[in-house]
Design a protein around this motif. Structure first.
Motif, PDB file in Angstrom:
ATOM      1  N   PRO A  41     124.091  18.665  58.583  1.00 15.86           N
ATOM      2  CA  PRO A  41     124.847  17.420  59.203  1.00 15.86           C
ATOM      3  C   PRO A  41     124.952  17.386  60.784  1.00 15.86           C
ATOM      4  CG  PRO A  41     125.826  18.527  57.157  1.00 15.86           C
ATOM      5  CD  PRO A  41     124.678  19.242  57.367  1.00 15.86           C
ATOM      6  N   THR A  44     122.616  15.091  62.416  1.00 14.36           N
ATOM      7  CA  THR A  44     122.880  13.623  62.639  1.00 14.36           C
ATOM      8  C   THR A  44     124.034  13.559  63.476  1.00 14.36           C
ATOM      9  OG1 THR A  44     124.716  13.765  60.783  1.00 14.36           O
ATOM     10  CG2 THR A  44     122.549  13.630  60.088  1.00 14.36           C
ATOM     11  N   SER A  48     123.495  11.108  66.827  1.00 13.06           N
ATOM     12  CA  SER A  48     124.248   9.836  66.841  1.00 13.06           C
ATOM     13  C   SER A  48     125.416   9.731  68.037  1.00 13.06           C
ATOM     14  CB  SER A  48     124.798   9.645  65.623  1.00 13.06           C
ATOM     15  OG  SER A  48     125.849  10.519  65.100  1.00 13.06           O
ATOM     16  N   HIS A 297     117.521  11.877  57.644  1.00 16.74           N
ATOM     17  CA  HIS A 297     118.638  11.620  58.218  1.00 16.74           C
ATOM     18  C   HIS A 297     119.684  10.758  57.395  1.00 16.74           C
ATOM     19  CE1 HIS A 297     118.981  13.701  62.271  1.00 16.74           C
ATOM     20  NE2 HIS A 297     117.862  14.321  61.832  1.00 16.74           N
ATOM     21  N   ARG A 298     119.095   9.691  57.011  1.00 20.47           N
ATOM     22  CA  ARG A 298     119.959   8.799  55.966  1.00 20.47           C
ATOM     23  C   ARG A 298     120.327   9.653  54.678  1.00 20.47           C
ATOM     24  NH1 ARG A 298     115.424   5.135  57.078  1.00 20.47           N
ATOM     25  NH2 ARG A 298     115.734   3.677  58.790  1.00 20.47           N
ATOM     26  N   GLU A 301     123.121  11.781  55.582  1.00 22.13           N
ATOM     27  CA  GLU A 301     124.513  11.255  56.057  1.00 22.13           C
ATOM     28  C   GLU A 301     125.306  10.474  54.630  1.00 22.13           C
ATOM     29  OE1 GLU A 301     123.987   9.556  60.529  1.00 22.13           O
ATOM     30  OE2 GLU A 301     122.737   8.835  59.031  1.00 22.13           O
TER      31      GLU A 301
END
Length: 314
Positions: A41, A44, A48, A297-298, A301
């Protein structure tokens, strides 16, 4: 070499495959040909959130990643623990970036361990940053045989390692997770299972010696603190304990603190030992190629990954 870079902080659309030079190693480093990496996590977040761009330092291009398993193909002049052809794994340079989303990585030798021969690269890569995140604060606090330990988010990447480490150190483990993960966490050795979706868990758990808090959610630390007996401890793995939470902990006579994981080769050696003895078993939920990093990553997330997500280079 190929590397997955980010063109800027934001969504997965900022990922870009690039051809970059193979890194030059320093005297205390080894060059690793990457076989597998794993995604956390935290990956990400650094992708971002521009506020944590400091983890990249001044290096360009921006290559994320900490976790790696692979083969040594270059050895620095002062390195004595590794030689050409060794299979190694580790989490690199944390809290700064390890630049592991690449076919070759310059790795500090002090942050690696030899990969057990009977463990594949995907399993090894999965057992790096997440495993260290669980292990280091547990070692810091210490567990006595029979201690009651609550692990929150027990089916996740860090949580499923925390359950196993707590059992290894002799604890009675209470796993907090969704009903769908019950069989999984009990297979890891959890002695009790509590479904967080079925009412207030803090009304069903009591007299805990240690909470390993792996949930990133406002107010959750306050809730888990209520189940700790006086003199017990709460380890926050995600965020610093706020002034208000610290005041509540003092009122309850609970030691509550945040622990930041640090890259550490000695800890990796213990992880390697437990992997080789099957006392630590990583769960790989899904595997992606480097080209599908955006999909990896999607998936993470979504916040419901059971175990770890891995990217394979083989």
């Amino acid at each position: 070499m190929k590397a997955m870079t980010i063109n800027g902080h934001g969504g997965v659309e900022n990922f870009a495959m690039a051809l970059v030079p193979i890194p030059q190693i320093k005297d205390d480093e080894v060059l690793v040909r990457t076989k597998a990496i794993s995604i956390n996590p935290a990956d990400t977040i650094v992708r971002s959130n521009k506020e944590v761009s400091w983890v990249f330092g001044s290096d360009q291009p921006l290559i994320p990643g900490w976790d790696i398993s692979g083969e040594v193909v270059g050895v620095g002049a002062r390195v004595t623990d590794f030689k050409m052809g060794d299979q190694v794994f580790g989490a690199l340079r944390h809290p700064y970036i390890g630049r592991t989303y690449a076919e070759y990585v310059a790795a500090p030798a002090s942050e690696l361990a030899h990969k057990p021969a009977d463990i594949g690269h995907q399993q090894a890569a999965a057992s790096t940053l997440a495993a260290l995140t669980a292990l280091q604060p547990i070692q810091k606090i210490g567990i006595q045989a029979g201690d009651r330990v609550l692990v929150t988010a027990a089916g996740g990447g860090v949580g499923h390692f925390a359950v196993q480490f707590a059992k290894y150190f002799g604890a009675h483990v209470i796993a907090l997770a969704s009903k769908s993960k019950k069989d999984f966490v009990t297979s890891l050795g959890a002695d009790e299972f509590v479904d967080y979706q079925q009412g207030r868990f803090e009304h069903r758990i009591a007299d805990v010696d240690l909470v390993v808090e792996a949930v990133k959610q406002d107010g959750h630390i306050h809730r888990t603190m209520q189940v700790v007996k006086p003199g017990g401890s709460l380890i926050s793995l995600w965020s610093h304990v706020s002034k208000e939470e610290k005041a509540e902990a003092d009122r309850l006579n609970v030691k509550a603190f945040y622990n930041m994981v640090l890259s550490n080769g000695q800890d990796m050696k213990l992880i390697a030992k437990l992997l080789s003895e099957a006392k630590l078993v990583p769960h790989v939920a899904a595997t992606y190629p480097l080209e599908a990093m955006a999909d990896a990553h999607r998936e993470i997330e979504k916040g419901h990954t059971q175990g770890k997500i891995v990217v394979s280079f083989e």
